[in-house]
Every structure is written in structure tokens, then in C-alpha cells.
Enzyme design. Structure first.
Site, PDB file in Angstrom:
ATOM      1  N   ASP A  35       0.822  -1.226   0.000  1.00 15.37           N
ATOM      2  CA  ASP A  35       0.000   0.000   0.000  1.00 15.37           C
ATOM      3  C   ASP A  35       0.853   1.272   0.000  1.00 15.37           C
ATOM      4  O   ASP A  35       0.323   2.381   0.107  1.00 15.37           O
ATOM      5  CB  ASP A  35      -0.933   0.001   1.217  1.00 15.37           C
ATOM      6  CG  ASP A  35      -0.173  -0.051   2.538  1.00 15.37           C
ATOM      7  OD1 ASP A  35       1.081  -0.049   2.515  1.00 15.37           O
ATOM      8  OD2 ASP A  35      -0.824  -0.099   3.597  1.00 15.37           O
ATOM      9  N   GLY A  36       2.178   1.122  -0.101  1.00 16.18           N
ATOM     10  CA  GLY A  36       3.042   2.304  -0.200  1.00 16.18           C
ATOM     11  C   GLY A  36       3.627   2.745   1.127  1.00 16.18           C
ATOM     12  O   GLY A  36       4.459   3.654   1.168  1.00 16.18           O
ATOM     13  N   ASP A  71      22.796  36.117  -3.459  1.00 21.63           N
ATOM     14  CA  ASP A  71      21.922  37.057  -2.730  1.00 21.63           C
ATOM     15  C   ASP A  71      22.606  37.486  -1.436  1.00 21.63           C
ATOM     16  O   ASP A  71      23.558  36.855  -0.962  1.00 21.63           O
ATOM     17  CB  ASP A  71      20.520  36.483  -2.468  1.00 21.63           C
ATOM     18  CG  ASP A  71      20.556  35.169  -1.711  1.00 21.63           C
ATOM     19  OD1 ASP A  71      21.398  35.035  -0.806  1.00 21.63           O
ATOM     20  OD2 ASP A  71      19.737  34.289  -2.029  1.00 21.63           O
ATOM     21  N   LYS A 123      19.494  39.940  -5.252  1.00 23.35           N
ATOM     22  CA  LYS A 123      18.483  39.150  -5.975  1.00 23.35           C
ATOM     23  C   LYS A 123      17.081  39.531  -5.513  1.00 23.35           C
ATOM     24  O   LYS A 123      16.843  39.710  -4.334  1.00 23.35           O
ATOM     25  CB  LYS A 123      18.747  37.667  -5.698  1.00 23.35           C
ATOM     26  CG  LYS A 123      17.699  36.719  -6.217  1.00 23.35           C
ATOM     27  CD  LYS A 123      18.120  35.261  -6.011  1.00 23.35           C
ATOM     28  CE  LYS A 123      17.456  34.624  -4.816  1.00 23.35           C
ATOM     29  NZ  LYS A 123      17.713  33.179  -4.676  1.00 23.35           N
ATOM     30  N   ARG A 140      13.331  37.749  -5.943  1.00 22.16           N
ATOM     31  CA  ARG A 140      12.618  36.602  -6.508  1.00 22.16           C
ATOM     32  C   ARG A 140      11.257  37.061  -7.033  1.00 22.16           C
ATOM     33  O   ARG A 140      10.480  37.672  -6.306  1.00 22.16           O
ATOM     34  CB  ARG A 140      12.449  35.493  -5.452  1.00 22.16           C
ATOM     35  CG  ARG A 140      11.752  34.274  -6.018  1.00 22.16           C
ATOM     36  CD  ARG A 140      11.929  33.043  -5.162  1.00 22.16           C
ATOM     37  NE  ARG A 140      13.248  32.419  -5.225  1.00 22.16           N
ATOM     38  CZ  ARG A 140      13.698  31.700  -6.247  1.00 22.16           C
ATOM     39  NH1 ARG A 140      12.942  31.521  -7.323  1.00 22.16           N
ATOM     40  NH2 ARG A 140      14.898  31.156  -6.207  1.00 22.16           N
ATOM     41  N   ARG A 169      12.753  26.332   3.612  1.00 18.12           N
ATOM     42  CA  ARG A 169      12.448  27.633   3.014  1.00 18.12           C
ATOM     43  C   ARG A 169      11.046  28.129   3.376  1.00 18.12           C
ATOM     44  O   ARG A 169      10.731  29.282   3.176  1.00 18.12           O
ATOM     45  CB  ARG A 169      12.667  27.581   1.497  1.00 18.12           C
ATOM     46  CG  ARG A 169      14.157  27.524   1.147  1.00 18.12           C
ATOM     47  CD  ARG A 169      14.409  27.273  -0.317  1.00 18.12           C
ATOM     48  NE  ARG A 169      14.091  25.902  -0.683  1.00 18.12           N
ATOM     49  CZ  ARG A 169      14.148  25.429  -1.925  1.00 18.12           C
ATOM     50  NH1 ARG A 169      14.525  26.219  -2.904  1.00 18.12           N
ATOM     51  NH2 ARG A 169      13.853  24.169  -2.176  1.00 18.12           N
ATOM     52  N   GLN A 170      10.208  27.229   3.921  1.00 14.45           N
ATOM     53  CA  GLN A 170       8.905  27.664   4.451  1.00 14.45           C
ATOM     54  C   GLN A 170       9.102  27.868   5.957  1.00 14.45           C
ATOM     55  O   GLN A 170       8.621  27.107   6.793  1.00 14.45           O
ATOM     56  CB  GLN A 170       7.829  26.601   4.156  1.00 14.45           C
ATOM     57  CG  GLN A 170       6.404  26.990   4.583  1.00 14.45           C
ATOM     58  CD  GLN A 170       5.754  28.057   3.717  1.00 14.45           C
ATOM     59  OE1 GLN A 170       6.126  28.248   2.565  1.00 14.45           O
ATOM     60  NE2 GLN A 170       4.795  28.774   4.268  1.00 14.45           N
ATOM     61  N   ASP A 186      26.090  28.925  -3.325  1.00  9.13           N
ATOM     62  CA  ASP A 186      24.758  29.041  -2.709  1.00  9.13           C
ATOM     63  C   ASP A 186      24.522  27.836  -1.810  1.00  9.13           C
ATOM     64  O   ASP A 186      25.238  26.829  -1.902  1.00  9.13           O
ATOM     65  CB  ASP A 186      23.695  29.098  -3.821  1.00  9.13           C
ATOM     66  CG  ASP A 186      22.462  29.893  -3.400  1.00  9.13           C
ATOM     67  OD1 ASP A 186      22.343  30.243  -2.213  1.00  9.13           O
ATOM     68  OD2 ASP A 186      21.611  30.159  -4.276  1.00  9.13           O
ATOM     69  N   HIS A 237      18.976  26.253   5.652  1.00  7.88           N
ATOM     70  CA  HIS A 237      18.692  27.496   4.930  1.00  7.88           C
ATOM     71  C   HIS A 237      18.706  28.719   5.845  1.00  7.88           C
ATOM     72  O   HIS A 237      19.226  29.766   5.474  1.00  7.88           O
ATOM     73  CB  HIS A 237      17.352  27.360   4.206  1.00  7.88           C
ATOM     74  CG  HIS A 237      17.022  28.563   3.390  1.00  7.88           C
ATOM     75  ND1 HIS A 237      17.822  28.991   2.354  1.00  7.88           N
ATOM     76  CD2 HIS A 237      16.026  29.470   3.490  1.00  7.88           C
ATOM     77  CE1 HIS A 237      17.317  30.093   1.840  1.00  7.88           C
ATOM     78  NE2 HIS A 237      16.233  30.405   2.512  1.00  7.88           N
TER      79      HIS A 237
END
Ligand code: R5P
Length: 286
Positions: free
Chosen positions: A34-35, A161, A184, A186, A91-92, A210, A124
């Protein structure tokens, strides 16, 4: 000490075990029909100091990471250090729009439940470290990347950046050269704009450094600008090479060389972060 290498980090775990002079645990991972993910340790870790290495990316590997932590704790390990070479969702790190999750914090809240320590690599933003209630540290690959770039005879390291200026500085110190940054903006997930660089790069060998190469849009824009500014050679280097949407091939068309570390294992992973992780583990256990 025993290293447990999750599916995302086999090569890095082997390199780390060699660096530390310790064993790599036998591990079985598979999918149920089933994964759902299944993990089983084939190593007795009762009373041992264990280092688990596994990315929090992509989603399947996050589940595997939680299950491996549980298996190690259940098996009676004395102490567990969870090394997360690539911390996805970083990044969130805030609510950009009302109603969103602060994903980086949500993941941290679950990862700290079954571990004594956390080690991240070029996360990050370091504010993520504060979201762990257990000891959490960030190690950088910039010394290793800088040492690699030194062999290319690079003249200047450029961050694409302003936020990456400290990383560029660390790489430049190791490469024994200057550093600078681009400004930079975005526009969307695929498009960025950059102001012209103040440094004169005519006739110079430049390296753009980066933390992450994702779609490659950032490095592509920077590389074209540096070429237009007269750079004779352009290198691109990052810690985490996601290289989505064929971006590695596209970047190789514009850059003389594209280099990444083994936090994400792929064709460009020529620099290992194992020495930096080993150093962080040794510092702690002394
Ligand atoms: C952003 O702040 C990061 O440091 C990277 O510059 C970014 O994630 C790179 O993304 P992409 O390769 O999609 O431009």
C-alpha cells in the site's frame, strides 16, 4: 559508536563511518504494497551511541527518518545523534500568506521527539535551530567547497543574494580569494532578477556559491550576468544540489563546472561533508 545510514544518505553514511572509524549498521527498508514504509535494523544497538544519517526530504524519506529514530530508540540505544544533511521544508520558515503552515517548525517539532541531538548541514536559516528543544547545531560545507574551488584558481566567490554573504565569505577564506554578493529579487518560483554586481569581474575566474540549487534559476541568472560582465570562467557550487527540471544539464551549458556536496547524492556530488560532520560529532563527545 554505530552509524545508521538511511536510504537518502548511503554514500555519505559510508564516508562518515570511514571518517569516524566505526561500523555501519545493517538496515532493511522497503515499501508495503500500500506504499507505507517499513524499516528494520539488522544490528544490535542496545547501549550504543548511534548516529543516524537521513535527509528530511523528500516526503517519503521524512517518514523513513521518523521510523528509523523510533527503531533505534526501541532497540535501546544509549544516545542518538540525528544528522539531517538536507533539511527539507527549510524555506517555508514563516507564514508568507495567512493560513499557511510554518513547515520548517512543524518538521522540527516531530524530529526532536526521538533523539538526543540534531546536526544539520547548511540549513537554509539558522533560526530553525531554535525550534528544537534538544541540542541542535548547524555545520557548514563552505570550507570543503572553498578548498575544492581553490584548486580551480578562482579569483572571487559570489553569493547570488545578500542572505548568503556569510557562506560566500567562508568559502572565499578557504579558497583564499575575495568575495562579494549579488542583489536578488525573486519574482516567482522559477524567475529571479539581479542588480548588476559592483565588483569588476572582467578577466576573472568567479565561483557562485549558494546553499541550495533547486530549479537552477538563481545560478543561471547570476552566471549569465557574470559572463556578460567579462568573467573568463564561471563555477557554480552549492551544498544541496536538488537540480530540479534538468537544471544540472542546463547549468553545465552556461557554467564551466557545477559542484555540489553529498548531502543530496547525485552526479554533481564531488565534495563530501563527512569530514565536517565527523568533526562536529567528535567535538561533542570530547
Ligand atoms: C534561496 O534563498 C536559496 O538560498 C537559493 O538561492 C534558492 O533556493 C535557489 O533556488 P533556485 O535554484 O530554484 O533558483
Amino acid at each position: 559508536m554505530i552509524i545508521v545510514g538511511g536510504s537518502s544518505s548511503r554514500r555519505l553514511s559510508e564516508a562518515l563511518a570511514r571518517q569516524m572509524g566505526c561500523g555501519l549498521a545493517g538496515l532493511e527498508t522497503k515499501k508495503f504494497p500500500d506504499g507505507e514504509t517499513y524499516v528494520r535494523l539488522h544490528q544490535d544497538v542496545k547501549g550504543e551511541d548511534v548516529v543516524l544519517v537521513q535527509n528530511a526530504y523528500p516526503d517519503d524519506r521524512v517518514i523513513e527518518l521518523f521510523l528509523l529514530q523510533d527503531a533505534i530508540e526501541e532497540a535501546g540505544a544509549r544516545h542518538l545523534v540525528t544528522v539531517i544533511p538536507y533539511y527539507g521544508y527549510a524555506r517555508q520558515d514563516k507564514m508568507f500568506n495567512p493560513g499557511e503552515a510554518v513547515s520548517a517548525r512543524a518538521i522540527a517539532g516531530h524530529l526532536e521527539l526521538d533523539t538526543d541531538e540534531i546536526i544539520l548541514v547548511d540549513v537554509h536559516t539558522e533560526k530553525i535551530l531554535d525550534w528544537f528543544d534538544v541540542d541542535a547545531r548547524n555545520v557548514t560545507a563552505m570550507h570543503e567547497l572553498g578548498a575544492y574551488l581553490k584548486n580551480t584558481g578562482v579569483d572571487i566567490v559570489i553569493s547570488p543574494d545578500k542572505g548568503g554573504i556569510e557562506r560566500a565569505k567562508a568559502a572565499a577564506i578557504a579558497a583564499d580569494c575575495d568575495f562579494d554578493y549579488l542583489e536578488k529579487t525573486r519574482i516567482d518560483s522559477h524567475t529571479v532578477e539581479m542588480k548588476p554586481l559592483k565588483s569588476d569581474v572582467r578577466g576573472q575566474k568567479v565561483a557562485i556559491v549558494d546553499d541550495i540549487i533547486s530549479t537552477g534559476g538563481t545560478i543561471m541568472t547570476a552566471a549569465k550576468q557574470l559572463r556578460a560582465g567579462g568573467a573568463t570562467r564561471v563555477y557554480a557550487a552549492c551544498t544541496h544540489g536538488l537540480f530540479l527540471q534538468e537544471s544540472l544539464n542546463k547549468l553545465r551549458g552556461v557554467c564551466d563546472e557545477v559542484v555540489a556536496t553529498d548531502t543530496l547524492e547525485g552526479a554533481a556530488s564531488v565534495v563530501s561533508v563527512a569530514p565536517e560532520i565527523a568533526k562536529a560529532i567528535r567535538e561533542r563527545s570530547q
